[in-house]
Design a protein around this motif. Structure first.
Motif: not given
Length: 373
Positions: A33-41, A62-68
């Motif tokens: 199975k594949v899980c993506v966080t979508a750190q990049h969308r 992913m959200t705009a200007n999200q800090t690490l």
């Protein structure tokens, strides 16, 4: 019962390097199975679409200007639910992203084994590349299985007292994915982005492909890079193609300083097949990307790397890559040397690629069969 493997990734580079592995794993007896966080969308979705992969779990973080720190916290929280519900026997992560390190850490907290693809790369400078160097080291300490792309990477792990039996040298999966993509292109694959490049770029000239996105180059680094590209563009025999990363720290200096040149083509980020296509057409590549340092030698393209250090020293040693930092004069001088001196160009373009033969995925699957079944 088949062993369950959860493949986790979140960025475009990870997706490129893991997608061909997913296809190889699906030929095996494992449940995948594949899980993506979508750190990049958007950039992630382009790769998934091209490689025909539909994630089983999409965290969409992913959200705009999200800090690490905010991203890390959200990955921990969301991954915990996935791990609890699916309960895999192994989590596979890739490389040096925040996604890879936090997914590995989350698996460790639940007592789940972790495999690290592209393991063992090091600069031993925690701020270069930032945050990738520390991400990779953290993942390396957690992982149970280490898929090192080269002997150098393996030796780095051994020097850190990683158990030898947990390491195997595979080559880099990016070469597998690259060759898969080249095969599709050679079979006639095209899309609107490739057609657009064909219509806008003068391929009778020497084409230079440029990419840049590293955090450590934000600010003065990118100003110097733009200055160098402006100098190179003063030559009438050159066309520069620069897919501009979406980060505002890249967008602003590049658009402010380079948008007025007829022979500099500033484009939106390219989907993966379009990027491979333009790599094939390019004379040389100027980049701060890690993945490009691995891919370009397989296509016979010299690479100038706009970084002071690299976690991929094998390419420098092989002669396919040269570190030029972000000094504008150094970048321009080395580009001119490659453009004007055929012997220098030929030496770099024909050097041996140390990153693999396109069989890394098969080696990973065979190793996992020996450990998990």
């Amino acid at each position: 019962m088949s062993k369950k493997i959860l493949v986790c990734f979140g960025t475009r580079p990870e997706a490129i390097k893991m997608s061909s592995l997913v296809h190889e794993l699906r030929k095996s007896e494992f449940e995948i199975k594949v899980c993506v966080t979508a750190q990049h969308r958007e950039m992630l979705d382009q790769v998934l679409d091209f490689f025909e992969i539909t994630p089983d779990f999409d965290l969409n973080l992913m959200t705009a200007n999200q800090t690490l720190n905010k991203l890390s916290g959200r990955i921990f929280t969301e991954m915990d639910g996935v791990l609890e519900n699916y309960a895999p026997d192994l989590v596979l992560v890739h490389g040096d992203t925040t996604t890879s390190s936090i997914c590995a850490w989350a698996a460790f907290h639940r007592g789940i084994a972790t495999g690290h693809v592209e393991a063992g790369l090091r600069t031993y400078n925690k701020y270069a590349p930032f945050p990738e160097e520390i991400n990779r080291q953290i993942t390396g300490r957690i992982a149970d299985f280490h898929f090192a792309p080269t002997e150098t990477s393996k030796n780095n792990l051994l020097s850190e007292h990683t158990a030898a039996e947990s390491i195997t040298v595979t080559g880099n999966t990016v070469i597998d994915s690259l060759l898969w993509t080249v095969g599709k292109l050679d079979s006639g694959f095209s899309n609107d982005r490739i057609s657009e490049l064909e219509s806008k770029v003068d391929f009778t000239k020497k084409v230079i492909l440029v990419t840049g996105h590293r955090r450590e180059n934000f600010g003065d680094g990118f100003l110097n890079i733009c200055k160098a590209l402006a100098e190179i563009a003063s030559r009438p025999d050159v066309e520069i193609v620069f897919p501009v990363h979406l980060n505002p720290n890249v967008q602003k200096p590049v658009n402010d300083l380079l948008s007025g040149y007829d022979n500099i083509h500033l484009t939106e980020p390219l989907d993966y097949p379009s990027f491979v296509w333009i790599m094939k057409q390019a004379t040389l590549i100027i980049t701060d990307s890690g993945g490009v340092q691995e891919e370009a030698p397989s296509l016979g393209k010299p690479v100038l790397v706009m970084r002071e250090t690299t976690e991929r020293p094998e390419a420098v040693e092989a002669g396919t890559v040269k570190l030029v930092g972000t000094d504008s004069d150094v970048i321009a001088r080395n580009a001119f040397e490659l453009l004007d001196q055929p012997s220098v160009y030929e030496k770099m373009s024909k050097a041996y690629n140390p990153y693999g033969d396109g069989k890394a995925n098969a080696r990973i699957v065979e190793f996992l069969k020996s450990k998990l079944t």
